[in-house]
Structure formats: structure tokens, C-alpha cells
Enzyme design. Structure first.
Site, PDB file in Angstrom:
ATOM      1  N   GLY A   9      -0.159   0.613 -11.984  1.00 55.56           N
ATOM      2  CA  GLY A   9      -1.114   0.493 -13.090  1.00 55.56           C
ATOM      3  C   GLY A   9      -2.339   1.343 -12.807  1.00 55.56           C
ATOM      4  N   GLY A  12      -4.959   2.556 -15.735  1.00 55.12           N
ATOM      5  CA  GLY A  12      -5.755   1.610 -16.516  1.00 55.12           C
ATOM      6  C   GLY A  12      -7.226   1.664 -16.155  1.00 55.12           C
ATOM      7  CG  ASP A  35       0.079   3.216 -15.562  1.00 51.11           C
ATOM      8  OD1 ASP A  35       0.803   2.677 -16.421  1.00 51.11           O
ATOM      9  OD2 ASP A  35      -1.093   2.869 -15.354  1.00 51.11           O
ATOM     10  CG  ASP A  53       8.933  -0.922 -16.303  1.00 54.53           C
ATOM     11  OD1 ASP A  53       7.995  -1.746 -16.206  1.00 54.53           O
ATOM     12  OD2 ASP A  53       9.909  -1.067 -17.072  1.00 54.53           O
ATOM     13  CE1 TYR A 143      -5.256 -10.890 -17.987  1.00 55.82           C
ATOM     14  CE2 TYR A 143      -7.266 -12.069 -18.527  1.00 55.82           C
ATOM     15  CZ  TYR A 143      -6.606 -11.102 -17.795  1.00 55.82           C
ATOM     16  OH  TYR A 143      -7.309 -10.337 -16.895  1.00 55.82           O
TER      17      TYR A 143
HETATM   18  C1  AKB Z   1     -10.338  -9.718 -20.630  1.00 57.61           C
HETATM   19  O1  AKB Z   1     -11.321  -9.742 -21.385  1.00 57.61           O
HETATM   20  O2  AKB Z   1      -9.208 -10.094 -20.952  1.00 57.61           O
HETATM   21  C2  AKB Z   1     -10.550  -9.249 -19.204  1.00 57.61           C
HETATM   22  C3  AKB Z   1     -10.813 -10.377 -18.267  1.00 57.61           C
HETATM   23  C4  AKB Z   1     -12.075 -11.131 -18.338  1.00 57.61           C
HETATM   24  O3  AKB Z   1      -9.993 -10.658 -17.442  1.00 57.61           O
HETATM   25  N1  AKB Z   1     -11.625  -8.316 -19.158  1.00 57.61           N
END
Ligand code: AKB
Length: 315
Positions: A9, A12, A35, A53, A143
Site C-alpha cells: 500500500g 496511499g 501497491d 495485491d 472500518y
Molecule cells: C478515516 O477517517 O477513516 C481515517 C482514520 C481516522 O482512521 N483517517
């Protein structure tokens, strides 16, 4: 020195600056950038690069063995706002890539891993101010769930298999060199570009949304410090709280107005407001300070000056 680093990565927001930093520190050919696609010109010209990948175990293993890699920085991830749009894609990328490197370390094919966690591991039931290292963690985003799960697995692989994995919970990161993609804290980068280009900015978070943030130089410094710290100093093997500054859109606006008095902000909050509202406002990072000597160096006003001075050259 035997150390050979792979950055997954590398194109990024963090990976680009980390690659250049590590190449300056350890030597161009000691750091392999990789990446899924090629990145910006400066990065591509700075040294060896592999198309890779992060979800493909065999491909990652092949690159690790061919380049005799010792340390992996796994920076590939889908951030909070994009992962809300593509939940299963976000989960699969964030988890599978982590398992691949953890398993390579378990099989002694690599020695050390850096894996980024985030303030997104916290959720709406977490204490919002000076959020402690250990507290209620009920993340409400895909996330955040992937980062919290990842933290548990990192600690498990350390305790069960002795895998040397190190991690920090990044706040929102701000840089003039690279753009973020798909995060909730991205406004704090975009605002500087728009301030210079248009003298106005429409913010997707409301005026009172205070979030923990950090200038990229501090983040790179923290990342390399924890990776280079003596193993016994890294006492937390899930992930460390890390803090530099906290501000809301009004405060960053005031900081910009010290240089561009005519700059104006207006607000049109979207789905990212709910994500931001679920996160802490400030972070207690005392354990990172005590264990491996973390110290942030750059304040909001210093960051504004650096951002505007450097972005001015672009516009
Ligand atoms: C996001 O906004 O998703 C990231 C984080 C705070 O991990 N910058």
C-alpha cells in the site's frame, strides 16, 4: 545490515511518505514499495516497486521471499467512509491482508510487522475526552470493526506465536504531499487546498465536530519509532493510542484565516457526520509516551503554516 523492508500500500496517503522516509533512512534498495497500481511519479522514481495485491497470499509470499524481506509495513486498507459504502469489500481487504502478513510472520518468513489501527476502534459508548488506552470499544463502522478485530488478532498472534507485530491507532492525518482517500477526517486536508484555490470550503462535517488529528511528519515519526523500538519496550501488542492535536472545523478555519483572512467555511453535513460523531474528541496517549518515548511536535498553527506554505507552490 540485514534489514529489508516491504511496504504494502505504498501509493496511499501514508505509504507514499513512509516509503520516501524509509529509503532516506535505510537506503533505496533496502525498501521495496508495492501497491495494487502504480503511484505518483516521485514515488515510482524513488526506488524498487512491485505491483502487489495485498489480498493475494501467494503473491505477497513470493515478493517477501524474492526480496528477502524482514519487515513489512501493511498500509493497504479501506478507510471509514468508503467501507460504509462497500462493507464486505472493506472487511475482506482489511482482514485478509492482515492475516496474510501475520501468517507469514508465524511461519518465520518475516520478522516484524507494522499494522495501522485507528481511532475508529472506539465507538459511541466510549468516553469522548482523553479516551484511555483501555476503555469501552463498541465501534459502529465497518472500518472500526475491522480495526478492532485486527487489534485482537495482532495481540493473539503475539501471545500465541510470538509474532513481533506493532501498531498505533492513527488519528486523522494531514499532509501537503499526499491526499487521503475515503476517510471521515479527509476534510482537514481538503480545506487547505480549497482555502488557497477558492477562498471558501463546504464542509461535510458540522462546525462542532472535534476530532483527534496529526500532521503527517509526526505520524511517520511515530510509525518508524515504534518499529525501531526495542521489542521489550513495545508492551502493548494490540495497538497504542496516539495523539497530537484536536480541533473542529471552526478552529481549523480560524487557523487558516490568520493567513487568508477572507477564507470562509460553510456546512453541509452528510453521512460522514454520524461516523465522526461516534469517534473520540481527544486521546490519552500516555502509554506510548512512557513505553517507547512518543512525543508529538507539530501544533495546529504550525501545521497550517507548513500546509499553506507548501501548497501555495502548487496553486
Ligand atoms: C478515516 O477517517 O477513516 C481515517 C482514520 C481516522 O482512521 N483517517
Amino acid at each position: 545490515m540485514k534489514k529489508r523492508i516491504l511496504i504494502i500500500g505504498a501509493c496511499g496517503q501514508i505509504g507514499t511518505e513512509l516509503t520516501i522516509y524509509l529509503r532516506n533512512k535505510f537506503g533505496i534498495n533496502k525498501v521495496i514499495a508495492s501497491d495494487i497500481r502504480e503511484g505518483d511519479e516521485a514515488l515510482m522514481k524513488s526506488g524498487p516497486f512491485e505491483i502487489l495485491d495485498a489480498m493475494d497470499y501467494d503473491a505477497v509470499e513470493e515478493v517477501v521471499i524474492r526480496h528477502e524481506i524482514t519487515d513489512v509495513y501493511l498500509m493497504a486498507a479501506m478507510l471509514s467512509a468508503t467501507a460504509e459504502k462497500f462493507p464486505m469489500k472493506g472487511w475482506n481487504l482489511n482482514m485478509n491482508s492482515l492475516f496474510h502478513v501475520l501468517n507469514l510472520a508465524k511461519e518465520k518468513k518475516i520478522e516484524k510487522i507494522f499494522w495501522p489501527s485507528s481511532i475508529a476502534v472506539f465507538g459511541p459508548t466510549t468516553p469522548k475526552k482523553d479516551t484511555p488506552q483501555r476503555t469501552i470499544m463498541e465501534p459502529s463502522t465497518v472500518y472500526g470493526i475491522s480495526k478492532q478485530t485486527g487489534e485482537r488478532w495482532c495481540e493473539y498472534y503475539f501471545n500465541r506465536y510470538g509474532v513481533d507485530v506493532r501498531s498505533i491507532r492513527y488519528p486523522g492525518l494531514i499532509s501537503y504531499k499526499t491526499l487521503p482517500g475515503g476517510g471521515t477526517t479527509d476534510y482537514a486536508v481538503d480545506i487547505y487546498h480549497k482555502a488557497l484555490k477558492h477562498k471558501k470550503y463546504i464542509c461535510f462535517l458540522n462546525a462542532e465536530t472535534t476530532l483527534p488529528m496529526m500532521f503527517m511528519d509526526d505520524a511517520i515519526n511515530a510509525t518508524v519509532s515504534i518499529m525501531e523500538a526495542e521489542s521489550k519496550k513495545v508492551k502493548i501488542r494490540s495497538s497504542y493510542n496516539l495523539s497530537a492535536m484536536s480541533f473542529d472545523p471552526e478552529e481549523i478555519t480560524e487557523s487558516i484565516q490568520k493567513h487568508i483572512p477572507e477564507f470562509k467555511i460553510s456546512y453541509e453535513p452528510d453521512f460522514r457526520q454520524a461516523i465522526a460523531d461516534s469517534w473520540p474528541q481527544s486521546i490519552d496517549d500516555s502509554e506510548a509516551r512512557t513505553d517507547w518515548g512518543w512525543e508529538s511536535k507539530i501544533s495546529l498553527d504550525e501545521m497550517t503554516e507548513i500546509m499553506l506554505d507548501n501548497l501555495k507552490k502548487k496553486y
